[in-house]
Design a protein around this motif. Structure first.
Motif, PDB file in Angstrom:
ATOM      1  N   ARG A 104       0.830  -1.213   0.000  1.00  0.00           N
ATOM      2  CA  ARG A 104       0.000   0.000   0.000  1.00  0.00           C
ATOM      3  C   ARG A 104       0.866   1.266   0.000  1.00  0.00           C
ATOM      4  N   TYR A 112      -0.441   3.665  -2.783  1.00  0.00           N
ATOM      5  CA  TYR A 112      -0.953   5.006  -2.470  1.00  0.00           C
ATOM      6  C   TYR A 112       0.103   6.075  -2.698  1.00  0.00           C
ATOM      7  N   TYR A 172      -8.476  -2.775  -9.016  1.00  0.00           N
ATOM      8  CA  TYR A 172      -9.442  -3.540  -8.221  1.00  0.00           C
ATOM      9  C   TYR A 172     -10.197  -4.561  -9.056  1.00  0.00           C
ATOM     10  N   LYS A 195      -3.402  -8.263  -3.849  1.00  0.00           N
ATOM     11  CA  LYS A 195      -4.351  -7.662  -2.884  1.00  0.00           C
ATOM     12  C   LYS A 195      -5.467  -8.597  -2.384  1.00  0.00           C
ATOM     13  N   TYR A 209      -6.126  -3.751   8.596  1.00  0.00           N
ATOM     14  CA  TYR A 209      -6.549  -2.488   7.987  1.00  0.00           C
ATOM     15  C   TYR A 209      -5.633  -1.336   8.430  1.00  0.00           C
ATOM     16  N   ILE A 224      -2.642  -1.409   6.196  1.00  0.00           N
ATOM     17  CA  ILE A 224      -2.972  -0.770   4.925  1.00  0.00           C
ATOM     18  C   ILE A 224      -2.748   0.738   5.037  1.00  0.00           C
ATOM     19  N   TRP A 230     -17.365   5.263  -2.896  1.00  0.00           N
ATOM     20  CA  TRP A 230     -15.975   5.372  -3.367  1.00  0.00           C
ATOM     21  C   TRP A 230     -15.842   6.431  -4.470  1.00  0.00           C
ATOM     22  N   GLU A 237     -16.091   6.577   5.638  1.00  0.00           N
ATOM     23  CA  GLU A 237     -15.476   5.287   5.281  1.00  0.00           C
ATOM     24  C   GLU A 237     -15.590   4.285   6.422  1.00  0.00           C
ATOM     25  N   SER A 277     -17.125   1.004   5.017  1.00  0.00           N
ATOM     26  CA  SER A 277     -16.253   0.043   4.356  1.00  0.00           C
ATOM     27  C   SER A 277     -16.052  -1.257   5.144  1.00  0.00           C
ATOM     28  N   PHE A 290     -14.987  -5.856  -4.374  1.00  0.00           N
ATOM     29  CA  PHE A 290     -13.853  -5.145  -4.980  1.00  0.00           C
ATOM     30  C   PHE A 290     -14.275  -4.464  -6.285  1.00  0.00           C
ATOM     31  N   ALA A 312     -15.532  -1.196  -5.599  1.00  0.00           N
ATOM     32  CA  ALA A 312     -14.436  -0.233  -5.437  1.00  0.00           C
ATOM     33  C   ALA A 312     -13.919   0.193  -6.810  1.00  0.00           C
TER      34      ALA A 312
HETATM   35  N1  PHE Z   1      -8.081   1.756   1.849  1.00  0.00           N
HETATM   36  C1  PHE Z   1      -8.650   0.548   1.317  1.00  0.00           C
HETATM   37  C2  PHE Z   1      -7.542  -0.322   0.796  1.00  0.00           C
HETATM   38  O1  PHE Z   1      -6.647   0.129   0.134  1.00  0.00           O
HETATM   39  C3  PHE Z   1      -9.628   0.873   0.257  1.00  0.00           C
HETATM   40  C4  PHE Z   1     -10.323  -0.318  -0.343  1.00  0.00           C
HETATM   41  C5  PHE Z   1     -11.430  -0.889   0.247  1.00  0.00           C
HETATM   42  C6  PHE Z   1      -9.890  -0.835  -1.521  1.00  0.00           C
HETATM   43  C7  PHE Z   1     -12.087  -1.972  -0.334  1.00  0.00           C
HETATM   44  C8  PHE Z   1     -10.530  -1.906  -2.123  1.00  0.00           C
HETATM   45  C9  PHE Z   1     -11.640  -2.488  -1.516  1.00  0.00           C
HETATM   46  O2  PHE Z   1      -7.553  -1.490   1.024  1.00  0.00           O
END
Ligand code: PHE
Length: 499
Positions: A25, A29, A70, A128, A154, A157, A303, A413, A417, A441, A444
């Motif tokens: 990540r 990111y 995704y 992922k 999480y 992440i 999203w 979120e 989420s 996914f 997303a």
């Molecule tokens: N922040 C989450 C991640 O990177 C966002 C996410 C959620 C991405 C659900 C995909 C599915 O995992």
């Protein structure tokens, strides 16, 4: 399986996965934080300029890339289940991701850059979904300990996300774009080294290919393979018709992104209809499928707003925000990093609130939490509506607007989420769980695609429309949030006792 455990009672394997996903990540990111900025930065004579694309091109490309990441988790999950096993999929996926970032780090022209992006997306599709499913595998008994395991994961992440956006963002914007991309590659490299060093000791029994189950499923598989082939045929014909009737033009970035939208919506609709017709569902399983379809739409809308962190809000941070603190101008991508920072800060608090409420039997049901998430998101964009008024009159907005907007997006979120994912695993008929997690996914993917396509409207020469663009996000998310809350009774009934 007597595997080493940490004092808190979580298997140490969790921390290997935590560490690997953290670096993955970091790279994802981190690179994403500067992607849009790099694409719209002017080309300069000397080494170090951007790609000089317009928002009309950069927005859809961002959407296509993040959606592919995704969407490719579907074949990634399938490959792990049927060919590699999860652990190998993570390893190969990580290597592919690193290679993709290495390609991005070389300033070798636009085509090479796009190939690099595609390679990162393919690798992420492999890594992922499979790393999350090993986390699930660590807790076969399910329950609160499993939820806690996922919460820790999480955190990994978002620690990765925050560090990535700060580091890659700083290097990319302040030093040179490609140094930033190189740092993303280095992050993934560290993740791979850690994974290899610890895998043997801690992950031995996990993430292996389960050959027996595959044999059993072969017959069912050939039937669904035929259906999948038929679906692909119909999709290709549909896209050809759209292309030749000039509805979309796949030779442009915008047209490609529209085609991707058609593909995602068709796959999902087809999947839900197929399961409803051919899935041999009981009455309660059927109504639960309706709920999952509703949650799918809601998460995609969510999203679509949230992921503008890397698109419109990122552009806003770069062009329209005063980012000076004590005479130093912070990189635009740092503001986006606040999303991850907030998740780290607030996830435990929101988790504790749900726990507190459930002890008092007043934990809101899932549709209410979805509704809350969407409404809180709309408040965030309402702030952007106000902030953009400054831009219309030719001023810059304070960075505090984005800082607070991001807080709202993250509080939303945290309502939607983790809750949504866990309800997807609970509402799905046992035999379809992994496919439906795949659909989660896809939600997303759709949201990310829309978030990117939306940025094509953020034209430098037409800032007067900015407030109404943000207002559109406010209205759509507010209405869908209110609908979820208004309809919560029938939705809850359809959930058939799942709490
Ligand atoms: N922040 C989450 C991640 O990177 C966002 C996410 C959620 C991405 C659900 C995909 C599915 O995992």
């Amino acid at each position: 399986m007597n595997q080493p455990s940490t004092p808190q009672g979580h298997p140490e394997a969790l921390y290997v996965l935590f560490f690997t996903e953290m670096w993955e990540r970091f790279s994802y990111y981190g690179m994403r934080a500067i992607l849009t900025l790099y694409m719209i930065a002017p080309v300069s004579e000397k080494y170090g300029g951007g790609m000089g694309l317009s928002e009309k091109e950069a927005g859809p490309i961002y959407g296509l890339y993040t959606a592919s990441v995704y969407l490719l988790t579907l074949p990634g999950g399938w490959l792990a289940d049927n060919i590699f096993g999860q652990k190998k999929a993570i390893w190969f996926g990580g290597i592919i991701i690193m290679l993709g970032h290495i390609i991005l780090a070389f300033p070798a022209g636009n085509m090479v850059f796009f190939i690099g992006l595609a390679i990162v997306a393919i690798g992420t599709g492999l890594l992922k979904p499979n790393i999350s499913s090993i986390v699930g595998e660590l807790y076969p008994e399910g329950g609160a300990r499993r939820d806690a395991g996922f919460s820790i994961f999480y955190m990994g992440i978002n620690v990765g996300g925050a560090l990535g956006m700060l580091t890659v963002g700083y290097l990319g914007e302040k030093i040179e774009w490609h140094v930033g991309f190189g740092a993303a590659a280095a992050g993934m490299f560290l993740g791979l080294v850690g994974f290899k060093l610890m895998e043997e000791k801690y992950l031995k029994p996990y993430g292996l290919l389960k050959t027996k189950e595959i044999e059993k499923d072969k017959v069912a598989d050939s039937k669904s393979n035929n259906m999948a082939l038929m679906m692909i045929g119909i999709l290709i014909s549909l896209l050809l018709v759209l292309q030749f009737t000039n509805v979309i033009d796949v030779t442009t970035a915008q047209g490609l992104a529209q085609a991707m939208g058609v593909i995602i919506v068709s796959i999902t609709t087809f999947y839900f209809v197929y399961i409803l017709i051919a899935g041999k569902l009981s009455a309660v399983e059927r109504t639960r499928m309706y709920v999952m379809a509703i949650f799918f739409v809601a998460i995609a809308i969510f999203w679509a707003g949230y992921e503008q962190g890397g698109s419109t809000l990122n552009i806003f941070a770069e062009r329209n925000t005063n980012r000076f603190i004590f005479g130093w101008e912070m990189p635009a991508s740092w503001l986006q990093g606040m999303q991850s920072v907030y998740v780290i800060l607030f996830a435990p608090i929101v988790g504790a609130i749900w726990l507190y409420l459930s002890k008092r039997n007043s934990n809101p049901s899932a549709p209410i939490k979805f509704g809350m998430g969407l409404i809180i998101l709309s408040f965030g964009f309402l702030l952007m509506y106000f902030a953009s008024q400054y831009i219309v009159i030719g001023e810059k907005a304070s960075f505090m607007w984005l800082i607070i907007t991001y807080l709202f997006t993250v509080l939303g979120e945290l309502c939607i989420s983790p809750v949504g994912l866990s309800f997807y695993t609970k509402l799905a008929p046992a035999r379809f769980v992994s496919q439906l997690v795949g659909i989660w996914f896809v939600g997303a993917a759709l949201g990310n695609l829309i978030a990117g396509m939306f940025a094509s409207n953020f034209d430098k020469d037409n800032v007067a429309q900015m407030p109404s663009l943000f207002m559109l996000v406010v209205v759509v998310s507010l209405i869908s949030g209110l609908l979820m809350i208004l309809l919560y009774k029938p939705i809850k009934k359809w959930m058939g006792g799942v709490e």
